[in-house]
Every structure is written in C-alpha cells, then in structure tokens.
Write an enzyme that holds these catalytic residues in place. Structure first.
Site, PDB file in Angstrom:
ATOM      1  N   CYS B  83       0.830  -1.222   0.000  1.00  0.00           N
ATOM      2  CA  CYS B  83       0.000   0.000   0.000  1.00  0.00           C
ATOM      3  C   CYS B  83       0.855   1.259   0.000  1.00  0.00           C
ATOM      4  CB  CYS B  83      -0.936  -0.013   1.200  1.00  0.00           C
ATOM      5  SG  CYS B  83      -1.741  -1.602   1.436  1.00  0.00           S
ATOM      6  N   CYS B 204     -12.857   0.575   8.427  1.00  0.00           N
ATOM      7  CA  CYS B 204     -11.997   0.061   7.356  1.00  0.00           C
ATOM      8  C   CYS B 204     -12.072   0.930   6.117  1.00  0.00           C
ATOM      9  CB  CYS B 204     -12.429  -1.349   6.965  1.00  0.00           C
ATOM     10  SG  CYS B 204     -12.511  -2.507   8.341  1.00  0.00           S
ATOM     11  N   SER B 205     -10.908   1.186   5.490  1.00  0.00           N
ATOM     12  CA  SER B 205     -10.903   1.889   4.219  1.00  0.00           C
ATOM     13  C   SER B 205     -11.557   0.996   3.163  1.00  0.00           C
ATOM     14  CB  SER B 205      -9.469   2.254   3.821  1.00  0.00           C
ATOM     15  OG  SER B 205      -8.653   1.103   3.817  1.00  0.00           O
ATOM     16  N   ILE B 207     -12.801  -0.457  -0.841  1.00  0.00           N
ATOM     17  CA  ILE B 207     -12.242  -0.940  -2.119  1.00  0.00           C
ATOM     18  C   ILE B 207     -12.450   0.180  -3.135  1.00  0.00           C
ATOM     19  CG2 ILE B 207     -12.456  -2.701  -3.919  1.00  0.00           C
ATOM     20  CD1 ILE B 207     -11.693  -3.904  -1.235  1.00  0.00           C
ATOM     21  N   LYS B 326     -10.189   6.372   4.412  1.00  0.00           N
ATOM     22  CA  LYS B 326     -11.522   5.888   4.772  1.00  0.00           C
ATOM     23  C   LYS B 326     -12.609   6.497   3.898  1.00  0.00           C
ATOM     24  CE  LYS B 326     -15.036   4.148   6.871  1.00  0.00           C
ATOM     25  NZ  LYS B 326     -15.810   4.347   5.616  1.00  0.00           N
ATOM     26  N   HIS B 330      -9.309   4.297  -1.133  1.00  0.00           N
ATOM     27  CA  HIS B 330      -7.958   3.748  -1.003  1.00  0.00           C
ATOM     28  C   HIS B 330      -7.632   2.797  -2.156  1.00  0.00           C
ATOM     29  CE1 HIS B 330      -4.289   2.212   0.569  1.00  0.00           C
ATOM     30  NE2 HIS B 330      -4.763   1.278   1.358  1.00  0.00           N
TER      31      HIS B 330
END
Lengths: 129, 382
Positions: B83, B204-205, B207, B326, B330
């Site tokens: 990442c 959670c970030s 898709i 977020k 991402h």
C-alpha cells in the site's frame, strides 16, 4: 494461498515446530539465514514445546474465500514459552473465552484444502488450556 | 543533491470506475498532471501499483503506461511496496530529479480493485503469506489485533476509536474526488457489520479504483512551469517486519517513526511546524498509532486527542483534510501519490472549502502492510 511445492518446503515448521534460537536470544519459527535485528548468523535449532500465551487476538468475521466457510473464527498472536511469535487460529473453544494473556497449546490440525483434487494442508492451531 | 519541486498534479475521481481500465485511469491522471504543469514530454516516470497482476492480470506497467500516456520511448519503472507503492514512486522520482539524472519526472500510482471478486486474498499478499495469511488472518484482522492491545493498554474506548472515521468523513464532504463524501454518525460506526473484532466496516478503508500523478522537476527550473511550485523539503522511508507478530510492541509502528524522523531531519523541521498531515488510515486504529509515531501526540493519547477535536480544523494538526483513505478512498497503489496531491492543493491554496488556513508545511505518510514499509514526505509552500 498454498501449493504443493511451497507446502513441501514448509513441512519442518508445519509438522514438527522446529525453530531457531539465535545467540542474540531472538527465536524464529520461519527458517532464516540471519537474525533480522542483530544481524547474527549464529543459532541453534530447537523444537518448540507447543505451549504459549496470547498477546493479542481478533475474531475474523469476513475472511478470504478459503476460510469463509468457518467464520466467525478467532485468530491470535501467541508467544511460545521459548519466545517464538506465531499467528494462528484458536480452535475448539467458545470465542468469548479467548483473552489476552490466556494460556494456549498448539495442536496439529487441517488448515485448508487445495481445491477439490489438491492436497490437504496441515499446520498448527491453538487451543485454550 | 538538487532541490526538487512539484509543478503539476492530476488524479481521477476515486470510486467504482466501471468504465475505466487500469490504463485508462493512469493515463487520465498522467495527462491531467502534464497539462497542469504545461509539459508535453517527460524524461522518465515511476508508476506505483500494489498488485496489478492479481487484480487485473496485467504486469509490465512501464511499457503499458508509456504507451497509453503518449510517452513511448521514455524510461519507466513499476514500483511496488504494497500500500506504500504510490509514496515509493514519488520518492523514487524525487531521487532521480535530486540526483541530476533527469529534470522532468512523472510519479504516480494506480490500482484497479473492483475487477476481482475476492480482493481480500490480494490484499493479504502484503502480509506474510506463509506465516500469517496461511493461518487465516486478514488485513483487518492484523489491525484489529493492534487495536485490541492498544485499547487494553491505554484505555481507548470503542466510541473514541469511532471518532477517527467520523472526522475523516466530515472532511471528505468538501473533496470532489472522494469516494464517499458524506458524514457518518457514531451509531453508523457502532452498528456497521463486524469485520474483525473490534474493527467494524466503518473502521476500514474501502475498495477503490483510482489513479494519481505528479510532475517533479528541479526547484531551480520550477518557475518555468508555474508560479506556485511546492517544494519537497523532506523525504523519509523505512522498513519494518513483514509479520505483525514480529513487531516487538504491537501498539507501535517502528517503520513510521523511523521514516518520520528521517523526513524531519532532512527538512530541518519538527512536528510543531506541520499544519496538516495526510496519514495512512487504512483502519481507524492506524491513524491513532501513526499520529503518535510522527510525534504529534504522546504514546497512548492520540485517540482521545482526535476524539476531542485535536485532529481537525482549529486543533493541533489537521489530520486527513482530504477525508483520508476511509472516505476519500484507497486505491492502494495510488494512495501515496494522492496524499502528496492533497498536500499540493493545500499548499497552493487550491483546496477549496477544505483549505487549511495559512499552511506553510504539510506532511504525508504512506504505509505498506501492517507497518512493513513506510514513506513520509514533508512539503513546503513557496
């Protein structure tokens, strides 16, 4: 992710828990040429007794496809009594009993299957003691 | 070493870009950046992407992207550090310009994440495949184990942790490129589905598809292209263990601390000089630990400080004015480059309603895996 050749290479760690104790004191379950922190290349091979303590844990609710059929399941970082660190599933337990500091024993279990006709992959999981 | 400036930027909207392929997205971002800088030809480029092979069965991005952004013949390199790929591409371009090897270098990143069904298995390649992913742990699971220890050690509450995504969504409302530009409530976070206990979906970030690109050149030439260049004042990079269990303290991210210290040292600056920071909030707990490792808060205090408003406008440092991973989205390989673009917007006064007032110095922090690699940039308004 697993395939037969990779599985073959990892058999010492997945069947007999053979670890390395470097002269710095660092204990590694994965085979290494060198201690990642001290740079030491001097070590002795030890067999882990299989007992240890939970340092942290989570309950996985959304898993990759390979493990989706077993959710929710606990996974923990444990430190064995010899000082080796592992990330393993915790099994045969009420998930509410998994706690930081809980004592565990490593047990030999099936981890996954490589599809319908592939080999069955084994390894260690932890049970609460 | 020559001083280096950013003279133009471009990015796609972040989101579910069903009509655009990986090449379309990168070409769009690259052409926008070249148009922004007013350059027709680049000398070299770097493209960050975490896993174009697993996501799209496409590797060899140097050739593909040179071809589709109209730069055939130019040297290019695909950079990968999970990442942190995008930030690594910016750093590589910085080094190439600073060294005197090239003058006009494009740095960017891209990820096409919505073309595959099981993205969890792709992201897991950033962890230790044999000793983490093999035993069923996911990426949210790794950060959940950090959160668990942190909450127990420092008494951070679940409600305080929720304030990180709430703040970032609030910031994103003013970002037209954000994937999810809307506010969320405490109840939205606490009632969202459990992913890896104690982390829920709203920790959670997402898709995301997207691409981002910047044009770098020697500072001495920057005025040929723009009246408002942004100087890259400090760059720091570091690695950490591949497996989370080998972190000596599970509430710390040593690579972030190291990368931050190196960037501060190169820049000759300290945390109190920084007006805003784009951090790698892949999960809510990550923003808290990173804010501590970068020196903005004492260990164990960032969660409560952010919950009390110290991470937003009027606070100690504005954390993630873009909305962060977020809420902005991402697209893993693009994220590090997009963070630097946000800093460019802020330092050139182009950030619109999310402008951080009077910002002289900004920071970006891009991280791979569970802290296995980290890239920090310090940017300066000129």
């Amino acid at each position: 992710m697993a395939d037969s050749a990779r599985y073959h290479r990892e058999k010492f760690h997945r069947y007999i828990l053979e670890a390395q104790k470097f002269d710095s004191g660092f204990v590694s379950l994965p085979n290494r040429y060198v201690d990642p922190y001290s740079g030491s290349r001097s070590y002795e091979k030890i067999n882990l007794k299989g007992t240890g303590t939970i340092l942290s844990y989570t309950i996985i609710h959304i898993a990759s496809d390979q493990f989706a059929h077993t959710t929710p399941f606990p996974v923990a970082i444990i430190e064995t009594d010899e000082g080796a660190r592992l990330t393993v599933m915790v099994t045969d337990c009420d998930i509410n009993d998994v706690k930081i500091g809980a004592r565990v024993e490593l047990v030999f279990r099936k981890i996954m299957e490589e599809g319908e006709s592939g080999i069955i992959n084994y390894g260690y999981k932890a049970i609460l003691i | 070493m020559r001083e280096v400036a950013i003279i133009g930027v471009g990015m796609t909207k972040f989101g579910e870009l069903w009509e655009q392929s990986i090449r379309d997205m990168f070409a769009e971002a690259a052409l926008k950046a070249m148009d922004d800088a007013g350059v027709k030809k680049i000398d070299s480029f770097y493209v960050g992407a975490m896993s174009s092979g697993l996501y799209t069965y496409q590797e060899h991005l140097s050739s593909l992207m040179a071809d589709y952004m109209g730069q055939i013949g130019v040297p290019g390199l695909h950079v990968e550090s999970a990442c942190a790929s995008g930030g690594s591409a910016v750093r590589a371009a910085f080094i190439e310009v600073a060294s005197g090897m090239s003058d006009i270098v494009l740095a960017g990143g891209v990820e096409k994440m919505w073309d595959v069904e099981d993205g969890t298995i792709v992201l897991a390649t950033a962890s230790d495949q044999e000793y983490e992913a093999y035993n069923g742990v996911t990426f949210p699971g790794l950060y959940a184990m950090m959160a668990r220890v942190y909450m127990e050690k420092y008494g951070l509450t679940r409600e305080e942790l929720a304030q990180v995504p709430i703040k970032n969504h609030k910031h994103s409302v003013n970002n037209p490129n954000a994937q999810y530009p809307f506010e969320i409530s405490l109840n939205d976070v606490l009632k969202s589905s459990m992913v890896a206990d104690p982390l829920r979906l709203m920790d959670c970030s997402p898709i995301t598809d997207g691409a981002a690109a910047l044009i770098l050149c020697p500072l001495e030439r920057a005025k040929e292209f723009t009246n408002k260049p942004v100087k890259i004042r400090g760059v720091g990079a570091a690695t950490g263990p591949i497996a989370l269990h080998d972190h000596r303290d599970l509430t710390r991210l040593d690579a972030v601390k190291l990368a931050g210290e190196r960037a501060y040292r190169m820049a000759g600056l300290s945390p109190s000089d920084i007006s805003f920071v784009e951090v790698h909030d892949c999960f809510s707990i990550a923003e808290i630990i990173v804010a501590e490792e970068l020196g903005f808060f004492e260990y164990g205090t960032a969660g409560k400080a952010i919950a009390e408003g110290q991470g937003t406008y009027g606070g100690k440092v504005v954390i993630n004015p873009s909305g962060g991973l977020k809420a902005k989205g991402h697209p893993v390989g693009a994220t590090g480059a997009a963070q630097v673009i946000e800093a460019y917007y802020q330092l050139t006064g182009k950030a619109g309603a999310r402008q951080v007032p009077n910002a002289k110095f900004g920071m970006t922090q891009n991280m791979g895996g569970s802290g296995g690699s980290c890239i920090v940039h310090i940017l300066e308004a000129l």
